[in-house]
Write a protein that holds these residues in place. Structure first.
Motif, PDB file in Angstrom:
ATOM      1  N   VAL A  43       0.847  -1.204   0.000  1.00 52.78           N
ATOM      2  CA  VAL A  43       0.000   0.000   0.000  1.00 52.78           C
ATOM      3  C   VAL A  43       0.878   1.249   0.000  1.00 52.78           C
ATOM      4  O   VAL A  43       0.600   2.227  -0.699  1.00 52.78           O
ATOM      5  N   VAL A  44       1.964   1.212   0.792  1.00 53.03           N
ATOM      6  CA  VAL A  44       2.857   2.372   0.870  1.00 53.03           C
ATOM      7  C   VAL A  44       3.455   2.684  -0.496  1.00 53.03           C
ATOM      8  O   VAL A  44       3.478   3.841  -0.924  1.00 53.03           O
ATOM      9  N   ALA A  45       3.943   1.643  -1.194  1.00 49.47           N
ATOM     10  CA  ALA A  45       4.582   1.862  -2.489  1.00 49.47           C
ATOM     11  C   ALA A  45       3.609   2.548  -3.438  1.00 49.47           C
ATOM     12  O   ALA A  45       3.972   3.413  -4.231  1.00 49.47           O
ATOM     13  N   ASP A  46       2.353   2.184  -3.332  1.00 51.68           N
ATOM     14  CA  ASP A  46       1.338   2.649  -4.260  1.00 51.68           C
ATOM     15  C   ASP A  46       0.715   3.972  -3.822  1.00 51.68           C
ATOM     16  O   ASP A  46       0.539   4.891  -4.621  1.00 51.68           O
ATOM     17  N   GLN A  47       0.407   4.070  -2.522  1.00 51.34           N
ATOM     18  CA  GLN A  47      -0.406   5.208  -2.058  1.00 51.34           C
ATOM     19  C   GLN A  47       0.190   5.960  -0.874  1.00 51.34           C
ATOM     20  O   GLN A  47      -0.362   6.976  -0.468  1.00 51.34           O
ATOM     21  N   GLY A  48       1.264   5.452  -0.291  1.00 51.73           N
ATOM     22  CA  GLY A  48       1.917   6.189   0.789  1.00 51.73           C
ATOM     23  C   GLY A  48       1.506   5.721   2.176  1.00 51.73           C
ATOM     24  O   GLY A  48       0.471   5.099   2.372  1.00 51.73           O
ATOM     25  N   GLN A  94      -1.806   6.804   3.702  1.00 54.80           N
ATOM     26  CA  GLN A  94      -2.977   6.017   3.294  1.00 54.80           C
ATOM     27  C   GLN A  94      -3.118   4.754   4.146  1.00 54.80           C
ATOM     28  O   GLN A  94      -4.243   4.352   4.475  1.00 54.80           O
ATOM     29  N   VAL A  95      -2.010   4.136   4.490  1.00 57.79           N
ATOM     30  CA  VAL A  95      -2.059   2.984   5.408  1.00 57.79           C
ATOM     31  C   VAL A  95      -2.768   3.394   6.697  1.00 57.79           C
ATOM     32  O   VAL A  95      -3.617   2.674   7.229  1.00 57.79           O
ATOM     33  N   MET A  96      -2.421   4.591   7.188  1.00 61.54           N
ATOM     34  CA  MET A  96      -3.036   5.062   8.429  1.00 61.54           C
ATOM     35  C   MET A  96      -4.514   5.370   8.227  1.00 61.54           C
ATOM     36  O   MET A  96      -5.354   5.057   9.072  1.00 61.54           O
ATOM     37  N   ARG A  97      -4.849   5.966   7.079  1.00 62.63           N
ATOM     38  CA  ARG A  97      -6.272   6.252   6.810  1.00 62.63           C
ATOM     39  C   ARG A  97      -7.088   4.959   6.759  1.00 62.63           C
ATOM     40  O   ARG A  97      -8.211   4.903   7.243  1.00 62.63           O
ATOM     41  N   ASP A  98      -6.492   3.922   6.172  1.00 65.02           N
ATOM     42  CA  ASP A  98      -7.193   2.641   6.099  1.00 65.02           C
ATOM     43  C   ASP A  98      -7.442   2.086   7.509  1.00 65.02           C
ATOM     44  O   ASP A  98      -8.528   1.562   7.797  1.00 65.02           O
ATOM     45  N   ALA A 112      11.447  -4.847   7.919  1.00 63.58           N
ATOM     46  CA  ALA A 112      12.243  -3.966   7.061  1.00 63.58           C
ATOM     47  C   ALA A 112      11.517  -3.555   5.789  1.00 63.58           C
ATOM     48  O   ALA A 112      11.709  -2.444   5.292  1.00 63.58           O
ATOM     49  N   ALA A 113      10.647  -4.420   5.257  1.00 61.03           N
ATOM     50  CA  ALA A 113       9.977  -4.126   3.987  1.00 61.03           C
ATOM     51  C   ALA A 113       9.186  -2.817   4.080  1.00 61.03           C
ATOM     52  O   ALA A 113       9.175  -2.014   3.146  1.00 61.03           O
ATOM     53  N   LEU A 114       8.557  -2.590   5.214  1.00 61.94           N
ATOM     54  CA  LEU A 114       7.734  -1.384   5.374  1.00 61.94           C
ATOM     55  C   LEU A 114       8.609  -0.134   5.418  1.00 61.94           C
ATOM     56  O   LEU A 114       8.332   0.859   4.734  1.00 61.94           O
ATOM     57  N   ALA A 115       9.680  -0.175   6.207  1.00 61.26           N
ATOM     58  CA  ALA A 115      10.570   0.994   6.309  1.00 61.26           C
ATOM     59  C   ALA A 115      11.167   1.318   4.944  1.00 61.26           C
ATOM     60  O   ALA A 115      11.250   2.481   4.543  1.00 61.26           O
ATOM     61  N   ARG A 116      11.551   0.257   4.206  1.00 65.04           N
ATOM     62  CA  ARG A 116      12.150   0.468   2.888  1.00 65.04           C
ATOM     63  C   ARG A 116      11.142   1.095   1.917  1.00 65.04           C
ATOM     64  O   ARG A 116      11.450   2.054   1.214  1.00 65.04           O
ATOM     65  N   ALA A 117       9.941   0.566   1.914  1.00 64.76           N
ATOM     66  CA  ALA A 117       8.912   1.091   1.011  1.00 64.76           C
ATOM     67  C   ALA A 117       8.609   2.552   1.337  1.00 64.76           C
ATOM     68  O   ALA A 117       8.398   3.376   0.437  1.00 64.76           O
ATOM     69  N   THR A 118       8.584   2.884   2.629  1.00 66.56           N
ATOM     70  CA  THR A 118       8.299   4.267   3.032  1.00 66.56           C
ATOM     71  C   THR A 118       9.376   5.206   2.515  1.00 66.56           C
ATOM     72  O   THR A 118       9.090   6.251   1.908  1.00 66.56           O
ATOM     73  N   ARG A 119      10.646   4.834   2.734  1.00 67.99           N
ATOM     74  CA  ARG A 119      11.742   5.692   2.280  1.00 67.99           C
ATOM     75  C   ARG A 119      11.768   5.813   0.763  1.00 67.99           C
ATOM     76  O   ARG A 119      11.958   6.909   0.226  1.00 67.99           O
TER      77      ARG A 119
END
Lengths: 190, 190
Positions: free
Chosen positions: A73-78, A81-85, A123-130
């Motif tokens: 979701v982060v890669a696509d929408q940030g 958006q994860v938090m909004r969901d 780690a996948a989440l931190a990487r996608a965010t950056r």
């Protein structure tokens, strides 16, 4: 002895994970005993621990699935958006599971080996965010007076706060307005 | 039977609380057994539970002391300063205690009575935060495009995230820059 296909193996592992997630959500980390894991998955301990070494391994595999799902979701929408969901759909089992994640906080602090494993699995989440923030910065969409690394850490901190807030069952009525504020705070001013 | 002065009673209660805080910090909520509470305070269970009904009451009294202490700093210097203090002085026992607070997250969600008590015991901090923000808004120090209630909820969410982050032993290197960002985000633009 019959050969088990890769698909069937993956399905069995997912079955175990789904049951374990429900079990952790309902009983918490300590309360998710081997007996309860057997009950909720309908499998014997031998079958469960054939696929996952121990309770820790199950727990970390679930954290890894979360991180991978959020990273998509982060890669696509940030990350906002994860938090909004999370705010829009406070699914009770999901929140219970998030609460269970908080229960291990003390262990994350005091058990360096567990913390290293947790980090690897998240780690996948931190990487996608950056990566997403860097793409956005290049496109001129982010404020440029603060380093991207600080913006990333900021968003991650807000996510941690949101997870704690929701997992504790605190009121969610103004959280959408709060997330608007957060999102505007990282964007370039127009 | 000798009369015990109010001062001595207060001192005894504080002695129990200090010991209990160390005990919760070291062993976590579940692990802080009655026997361990006896060991760390040097008092019998009879003496301890003469002052506090049960383990929950001890735990909630500690939460109330935290909230009152933080509320004093908030009234004077604001919630962001509370966060700066946490980042600047990551006292290990304090962080362990904060981690223990997170351990009860699932219970806060699933036990409405416990949640109500927790809210009552944390109310001082929420009140101090709102009061200070309202004073600052009147003085024209805050941005005026977002309601004060949203700013308050925002700062509380960041505090929750910071507590979770530190309690999990995650890196604190950029948190000062993050807090600068948070502080600037609620202030009036000059």
């Amino acid at each position: 002895m019959p050969r088990v296909s890769t698909d069937r193996l993956a399905a069995r592992r997912q079955e175990i994970l789904d049951g374990a997630r429900r079990c952790f959500a309902r009983y918490g980390y300590e309360g998710a005993t081997v007996r309860r894991l057997e009950e909720v998955t309908g499998l014997s301990r031998g079958a469960i621990f054939h696929h996952y070494r121990d309770k820790d391994a199950l727990f970390l595999a679930l954290a890894e699935q979360d991180a991978a799902r959020m990273a998509e979701v982060v890669a696509d929408q940030g990350l906002v958006q994860v938090m909004r969901d999370l705010v829009a759909d406070p699914n009770s089992e999901e929140l219970s599971w998030l609460g269970t994640r908080l229960e291990v906080s003390r262990r994350l602090r005091t058990d360096p080996e567990f913390r290293e494993l947790w980090r690897d699995h998240s780690a996948a989440l931190a990487r996608a965010t950056r990566e997403r923030l860097e793409r956005q910065a290049k496109a001129g969409l982010l404020r440029d007076d603060v380093p991207v690394s600080v913006l990333a850490q900021y968003l991650e901190l807000v996510l941690e706060g949101l997870v704690a807030h929701l997992a504790m069952g605190l009121p969610a009525d103004e959280l959408t307005a709060v997330l608007d504020l957060v999102e505007a705070g990282v964007r370039a001013r127009r």
